[in-house]
Design an enzyme around this catalytic site. Structure first.
Site, mmCIF file in Angstrom:
data_model
loop_
_atom_site.group_PDB
_atom_site.id
_atom_site.type_symbol
_atom_site.label_atom_id
_atom_site.label_comp_id
_atom_site.label_asym_id
_atom_site.label_seq_id
_atom_site.Cartn_x
_atom_site.Cartn_y
_atom_site.Cartn_z
ATOM 1 N N LYS A 122 -9.161 16.232 6.213
ATOM 2 C CA LYS A 122 -9.987 16.723 7.329
ATOM 3 C C LYS A 122 -9.071 17.345 8.351
ATOM 4 C CE LYS A 122 -14.416 16.491 8.405
ATOM 5 N NZ LYS A 122 -15.488 16.277 7.414
HETATM 6 N N1 GLU Z 1 -17.388 19.104 6.327
HETATM 7 C C1 GLU Z 1 -18.214 18.804 5.209
HETATM 8 C C2 GLU Z 1 -18.174 17.321 4.909
HETATM 9 O O1 GLU Z 1 -17.941 16.518 5.776
HETATM 10 C C3 GLU Z 1 -17.894 19.680 3.994
HETATM 11 C C4 GLU Z 1 -16.516 19.498 3.421
HETATM 12 C C5 GLU Z 1 -16.191 20.514 2.344
HETATM 13 O O2 GLU Z 1 -17.047 21.264 1.942
HETATM 14 O O3 GLU Z 1 -15.030 20.518 1.933
HETATM 15 O O4 GLU Z 1 -18.469 16.893 3.825
#
Ligand code: GLU
Length: 432
Positions: A122
């Site tokens: 993240k």
């Molecule tokens: N931000 C989204 C999540 O928390 C998508 C993450 C992604 O597609 O890599 O799952």
């Protein structure tokens, strides 16, 4: 490091009596509960509990005024045992390193729950995107990309949108990365615009995955989605699309909300009208034909399905006892604390945990990445059908694990996913 599957109930860690809302400590408590069920070796626990790599960068950005402002950004890769790190990038004034570490860990379990060949990561930048111009956001994003460039890439770590970032943000990242490495690299980010190697179906994917999971949950609870009542906290990408998709299934959207407050109509809110109203006014508050409701009251509304679709820690010991929904489907990451999980389970509320309920987003991100690497693109119908297969299979695997271990679906999903990551770690072995 052997993995046993029989739980030792007396050994399950007790949750501290006073509730700790630090997301990273919450993520570790959730992990510890699963590790006990799996009887994981202590060394393996230490590996899986830690962030593999943490990067903090300063991002000097020229503002429209001509002044330079230095933002702080993070990229955390929690685990890469099953494949490249994967996870979104968040722009928010309240971003902290511990929040990003928690979100990265949740991504590891999420990709493993739906069985994608990814790890978890993240990113976050501490900023207030609502008070920044498009030019400022672009310059900040490009500089952030160049700072984290050494650790991202299609086979290393693949960012995507999250809170207050979107397909435009991803286009800037793709462009900056491609310019710097000297070749067009579609697979470095997902959630891109369709014109730039994005996938059909990606923008609705989080909400659509949530709908598929809720359809299965409704079967368990014997609820007919047609006519079922729904309350949605948060009206961003996930929340607004969920309102639209649930309404298409003839569910009744009783209440919706955003950071400024919420609106209620017992006969149902038209999501398309709400989206148009929010586009004009910047909020759903004041929408004609609705009465006002606070975010707190929305969460405890009498309804069949409650969808928290905003930020962490909205269902806590303070309000868990008051929740009247029969199903809680977490479109947001980390909306419910471990204490609240126990209260909801005791009350018989079926909670579909974030790492399953919102995994539709990263699942279609995976489809996008696969299409980019192949240079061959699928129809929207194919994307949605494959998404349905992935989410429904994961739902049943989680439910089966939950039943076997006599627990609730959060811990069931953790046992399934932590077990998968542990297996991959063991079979890879330790280097050197
Ligand atoms: N931000 C989204 C999540 O928390 C998508 C993450 C992604 O597609 O890599 O799952």
């Amino acid at each position: 490091m052997a993995i046993a599957t029989k739980p030792a109930p007396q050994a399950i860690p007790r949750i501290a009596p006073r509730e700790d809302l630090n997301p990273y400590r919450i993520a570790q408590i959730q992990f510890d509960i699963a590790a006990e069920h799996l009887k994981l070796d202590q060394g393996l626990r230490q590996i899986l509990r830690a962030s593999k790599r943490v990067m903090e960068v300063s991002i000097p950005t020229k503002m429209d005024s001509g002044q330079v402002k230095v933002f702080t950004g993070y990229r955390v890769q929690h685990n890469i045992a099953r494949g490249p790190a994967k996870g979104g990038l968040r722009y928010h004034p309240n971003v902290t390193l511990d929040e990003v570490r928690a979100l990265a860990m949740w991504m590891t379990w999420k990709t493993a729950t739906v069985n994608l060949p990814y790890g978890g990561a993240k990113g976050g930048v501490i900023c207030d995107p609502k008070r920044m111009s498009k030019g400022e956001l672009e310059r900040m994003t490009r500089r952030f990309t160049s700072e984290i460039l050494p650790i991202i890439g299609p086979g290393r770590d693949v960012p995507a949108p999250d809170v207050y970032t979107d397909s435009q943000t991803m286009a800037w990242i793709m462009d900056t990365y491609s310019v710097m490495v000297g070749e067009a690299t579609l697979g470095v980010v997902t959630g891109k615009p369709i014109s730039l190697g994005g996938s059909l179906g990606r923008s609705d994917a989080t909400a659509r995955g949530c709908l598929f999971a809720v359809e299965e949950a409704c079967k368990l609870k014997r609820i007919n989605l047609r006519g079922a009542t729904v309350a949605i906290q948060g009206f961003g990408n996930a929340g607004s699309a969920a309102a639209r998709l649930f309404a298409e299934k003839k569910a009744r959207i009783l209440a919706i909300s955003d950071s400024r407050g919420g609106v209620f109509n017992s006969r149902g809110i038209d999501p398309l009208k709400a989206m148009r109203y929010k586009e004009r006014s910047g909020t759903v508050v004041g929408m004609p034909g609705t009465s006002r409701i606070s975010n707190d009251d929305l969460l405890t509304l009498k309804c069949d399905i409650l969808i928290p679709a905003a930020l962490e820690n909205v269902i806590t010991l303070n309000n868990a006892e008051l929740i009247k929904a029969r199903i809680v489907a977490e479109a947001a990451n980390g909306p419910t604390t471990p204490h609240a999980d126990e209260v909801l389970a005791r009350k018989g509320v079926l909670l579909v945990p974030d790492i399953l309920a919102n995994a539709g987003g990263v699942t279609v991100s995976y489809f996008e990445w696969a299409q980019d690497l192949q240079g061959y693109f699928w129809t929207e119908g194919e994307v949605n059908l494959r998404l349905e297969t992935v989410i429904k299979r994961a739902f049943h695997e989680v439910h089966e694990t939950t039943r076997k271990h006599h627990t609730h679906m959060r811990t069931g999903a953790y046992i399934l996913s932590v077990g998968r990551v542990a297996d991959a770690t063991l079979v890879r072995g330790l280097y050197p």
